[in-house]
Motif scaffolding. Sequence first.
Motif: not given
Length: 654
Positions: A535-557
């Motif tokens: 969308f060309g918004n990488d400079n205008r919108i900041s992203l925060k992934v606030d979580m611990e490392a977590l593994e899940v099955d492919i069926d859920m991913a």
Amino acid sequence: MRRYLRKLFLFGFFTIFYSSICGAQIFDSNKENPYNKVFIDTDNFGDSYLDILEVALPKLKTDSIKFSVLNDLAYYWHTRNLNKALSFAIRGLKITKQKKDTLWHGKFQITQGAILLRMEKLDSAFFVLQEAKRKVRKQDLPKLYTELGYVFERRGLIGKAADYALEALKLGEDLQDKRAIAMAYSDLSNLFWKQSKFDKGLEYGLRSVALFEEVGMNDLDYDFTLYLVGNNYLALKRQEEALKYYNHAIAIGERYGFYNNLSDIYISLTDLNAYLNKFEQAALAGENAIKYANLLDNNFMLMRSWLSLGNAQNLEGKYLSAIKSLQNSIRIATVDFGDNYYLSQAYNSLGRAHAGNHDYQEAYAAFAQYDLLQSKVFTAEADERISQLQTEFEVAQKENTIKLQETEIKKQKLRETLIIVISVMLFIVLTLIYYAYQNIRKKRILLQQQNKEKEFLLKEIHHRVKNNLEIVSSLLALQSAQITDKKTVDVMLHCQNRVHTMSLIHQKLYQRNNLSKVEMKDYFINLSQHVLDSFGNDNRISLKVDMEALEVDIDMAIPLGLITNELLTNAMKYAFPNNKVGEISINLSKSNNNEYTLNFKDNGIGFVGTEVSKGTGFGTQLINLLVSQLGGFIEKHNENGASISIQFCFDKIA
């Protein structure tokens, strides 16, 4: 008066407090049998022990426990007060007769016989013990035979007493009852001492002590045996060893209040100190012997206490005092006293006292009585029986030793045979284990190779799927470049992002060692960055992934990735109009009960309109479909922007 009442109150309080502590040790309600028998389950035999038993007795409901407590009251009171002991024994006999409990009635008769014996009622004791013999079990007979042996010993019938001691010994060996064997050895030690066979008396006394200590019994009979060992040491003129055993016996007697044993021991200490010319200490020991005999109310002990004091006074040369003490001894020994051995000793000492006082006529009369009594005690028959007993016992011991050796040889041969058999079997088992290990090792190597091949194939499959999806994404991009309609271009872009979402999962799988699980934090970061770039918004919108490392099955991913892609796409399109700067946060968490929560939040303009829980476009329908597939539900809120929470349980996924 107030001070007296205060002292009385404090005394009563501490008595109750101490009794409650001791009572807790004697009665344990957590056990099936709550009564902790003294010298077996507990060593708590202090001054208050018998009082605690007496207080607890009316509260006991089970007959067997009540009888056991009542019998112990009778038996252990006979070490302190014979009349009170007899009253408890009679009470037990009445109750067991009413209950028609023949076994316990017989046990109470054994206790009654022991008490009557020490009250010099020898005929009554013999009758009661004979009655008990046909009522009690085999394991109770060694105790019964011991008491019968005491009856005949007191009558001066040493040979008959020896027969009962030998019978008790045989029973103890049959029952493998070490305490019964120890008691029989103790009786033999006493009989050999009375026959002046002090080496044998010492031998059996030390055997008895060793057995008592092996089974951990510091009771009345162990205490008496220590006294007998001291007597034999003293007769062998080994005074230091005698004193050591007397002091040990006194410590136990005073700790537990065994007045009968204490009187016995102080009688011997009187003799020992007099022999060492310690006449003041001898007089003090004699007074202690008399004191404990009076406390016990036992004429037999009292007669012997005066006898020992008279002997000490004879050695000191106080003949008038000796005559007085010895006359007291003889006066206490009535016609039916029964013990000719000690009575003969009293007349012998009285004769020596009169001779020392130059009253030779009285001395002659006393010695005449001594000779008469000695002829009754030390008969040729008794001496022959003791010698015979000694021979029989030594032969029996040798036979037992031979049998034990033969048994040991058989056991040794059996052990050798078993060792050979076990060794052969062990060799066979080890051989089988070795071949089994080799087979397992070969299979393991083959399985490892197969696993590596399968892992490689799976990675290759994921890689190819990822490449194919990238080709699809590229085709969509090429196709969208040929289209001029903006709505169609947007649709193509959304499809391209959805394909990339799935492609990214397969890329993550073949790049990791674990081919079945996806690490979601890194995945969310890569996915979000791709959507922002598209969308060309990488400079205008900041992203925060606030979580611990977590593994899940492919069926859920895959559904989680598609949901997140749709939420990011909607946020890019609607949350930040007019090139507004904003922030998006993503969080996925897992609870202890396997429940997951996906939180998506932006600080844009929030949801617009009244229908906040339903979407109108394909993206909203797709999100609802995917959440339903996960078996979860969506919550939407307007809180400084749009906030979406999706909760689901992985176990519920179809």
